[in-house]
Write a protein that holds these residues in place. Sequence first.
Motif, PDB file in Angstrom:
ATOM      1  N   GLY A  12       0.822  -1.206   0.000  1.00 21.94           N
ATOM      2  CA  GLY A  12       0.000   0.000   0.000  1.00 21.94           C
ATOM      3  C   GLY A  12       0.856   1.257   0.000  1.00 21.94           C
ATOM      4  N   ALA A  15       2.516   1.644  -3.368  1.00 23.48           N
ATOM      5  CA  ALA A  15       1.565   2.057  -4.411  1.00 23.48           C
ATOM      6  C   ALA A  15       1.228   3.537  -4.304  1.00 23.48           C
ATOM      7  N   SER A  30      -4.326  -0.460 -12.159  1.00 23.31           N
ATOM      8  CA  SER A  30      -3.734  -1.390 -11.189  1.00 23.31           C
ATOM      9  C   SER A  30      -2.742  -2.309 -11.905  1.00 23.31           C
ATOM     10  N   SER A  45      -4.844  -4.911  -6.341  1.00 23.47           N
ATOM     11  CA  SER A  45      -6.193  -4.393  -6.606  1.00 23.47           C
ATOM     12  C   SER A  45      -6.998  -4.302  -5.318  1.00 23.47           C
ATOM     13  N   LEU A  48      -5.706  -1.509  -3.157  1.00 18.26           N
ATOM     14  CA  LEU A  48      -6.115  -0.203  -3.689  1.00 18.26           C
ATOM     15  C   LEU A  48      -7.585   0.062  -3.364  1.00 18.26           C
ATOM     16  N   ARG A  52      -9.021   3.147  -1.187  1.00 18.23           N
ATOM     17  CA  ARG A  52     -10.083   3.996  -1.734  1.00 18.23           C
ATOM     18  C   ARG A  52     -11.188   4.184  -0.685  1.00 18.23           C
ATOM     19  N   SER A  59     -10.837   6.309  -7.568  1.00 19.74           N
ATOM     20  CA  SER A  59     -10.714   5.425  -8.727  1.00 19.74           C
ATOM     21  C   SER A  59     -11.833   5.683  -9.715  1.00 19.74           C
ATOM     22  N   PHE A  67      -6.471   4.506 -10.844  1.00 20.03           N
ATOM     23  CA  PHE A  67      -6.407   5.096  -9.500  1.00 20.03           C
ATOM     24  C   PHE A  67      -5.577   6.379  -9.463  1.00 20.03           C
TER      25      PHE A  67
END
Lengths: 143, 143
Positions: A12, A15, A30, A45, A48, A52, A59, A67
Motif C-alpha cells: 500500500g 503504491a 492497477s 487491486s 487499492l 479507496r 478510482s 487510480f
Amino acid sequence: MTVIFSKKCEYGMQAILYLAAREKGNLVSSDEISKVLKIPREFISKILQSLRESGLIISNKGKSGGFGLAKDPSRIKLIDVVAAIDGLDIFDSCVLGFPECSPTHPCPVHETWGTLRTQAYDMLNSETVDKLKDKTLNKISSL
Amino acid sequence: MTVIFSKKCEYGMQAILYLAAREKGNLVSSDEISKVLKIPREFISKILQSLRESGLIISNKGKSGGFGLAKDPSRIKLIDVVAAIDGLDIFDSCVLGFPECSPTHPCPVHETWGTLRTQAYDMLNSETVDKLKDKTLNKISSL
DNA sequence: TTATAATCGGATTATTTTATCCGATAAAAA
DNA sequence: TTTTTATCGGATAAAATAATCCGATTATAA
C-alpha cells in the motif's frame, strides 16, 4: 520471521508513493502498478480498493480508468497508509508482548523502547508522499 | 495487523527474562513459566526447546527437571533471543518492502529509517537479562 | 451502439504462524 | 524397583495472512 508492517501495508505504501510520483493528472491502472512494483495484480487491486474506502485514493472504472490520489500529495503521509491498513496498534503495544504494558506497569524495556517507537511514529507522520516524490522516482527507476 | 517480533520471539524473550529473574540455582519447569507468563504450555515448551538448541538455555528431564540459563545472565542479551528465533533480517530489510534496498538503491526512507533501525538494534544488543532483572521482577509481580 | 478496458467484490486457495495432542523418554524420589 | 514428574519430539489442528479466480459492473473510445 519478523515483520514491521504487513505485506498489504508495505504494498500500500509503495503504491501510494508510486501514484504520487507518477501523477500527471491522469489515472494509473492497477495493472501498471502491479507490473512496475512487481506486486501480484489481484492482490494490489484489493489493497487499492481498501485505500479507496479509506479516502486516500480515488478510482474510476472503465477504459482510461484507474487510480489516483484523493488529495494533494503534500497532505498524504505514510502514517495515513499504516493507519488505514495495519492500524496504529504497533505504536501502542508492548515490544515484549506483555499484557497491560503501561507507565504504571512497565515492561523491562518500556521507556527505552517507547522513545524509539515515538521516533518511528514521528517519522511516518512527517513524511508526506510529496516530499518523497524525487526519491521514489529514483527508486522506481531501478526496479 | 502489524508486528515487530513474532509471538514465538516475544514469548521467548519473556521466558528468558523470567529465568534470569527467577534464578536461584534450581531449574524452572515449563509449566511454571506457562502459568506465570500466561503462555500456552505446549507452545512455550516448543520455544524453550529451540532456545536450548540455540545454546541460550539448558534443560533437564525428569522429576525436579526444567529449564535454566546456559550462561551468566550478564552474557545473555535480548538480541540473542531475537537472533535465535526470528533472525536478524528485520535489521537488514526495507521497511517499505522494496527489493534490494541498499545505499546504492535506497528506498525513499532509507536513511531516516536506517537510523531508527540501528538504534533499535543497539538497544537490544546492550540490554542483558541481568540488567533487566529488577524491572522484570517488578513486571512479573503485576501479572 | 458496440467493443474494449478498466475496477468491483465475493469466493476460494495457499502459505505461514500459532497452538495443541499425545506417546516416548528420562531422571529423581518414594 | 516402581511411581511420579519432567522434557522431547513428531504429527496435527486452528487461525491469520497472502494470493488468486472469475463473473459482474461501468465507463470510454471507436
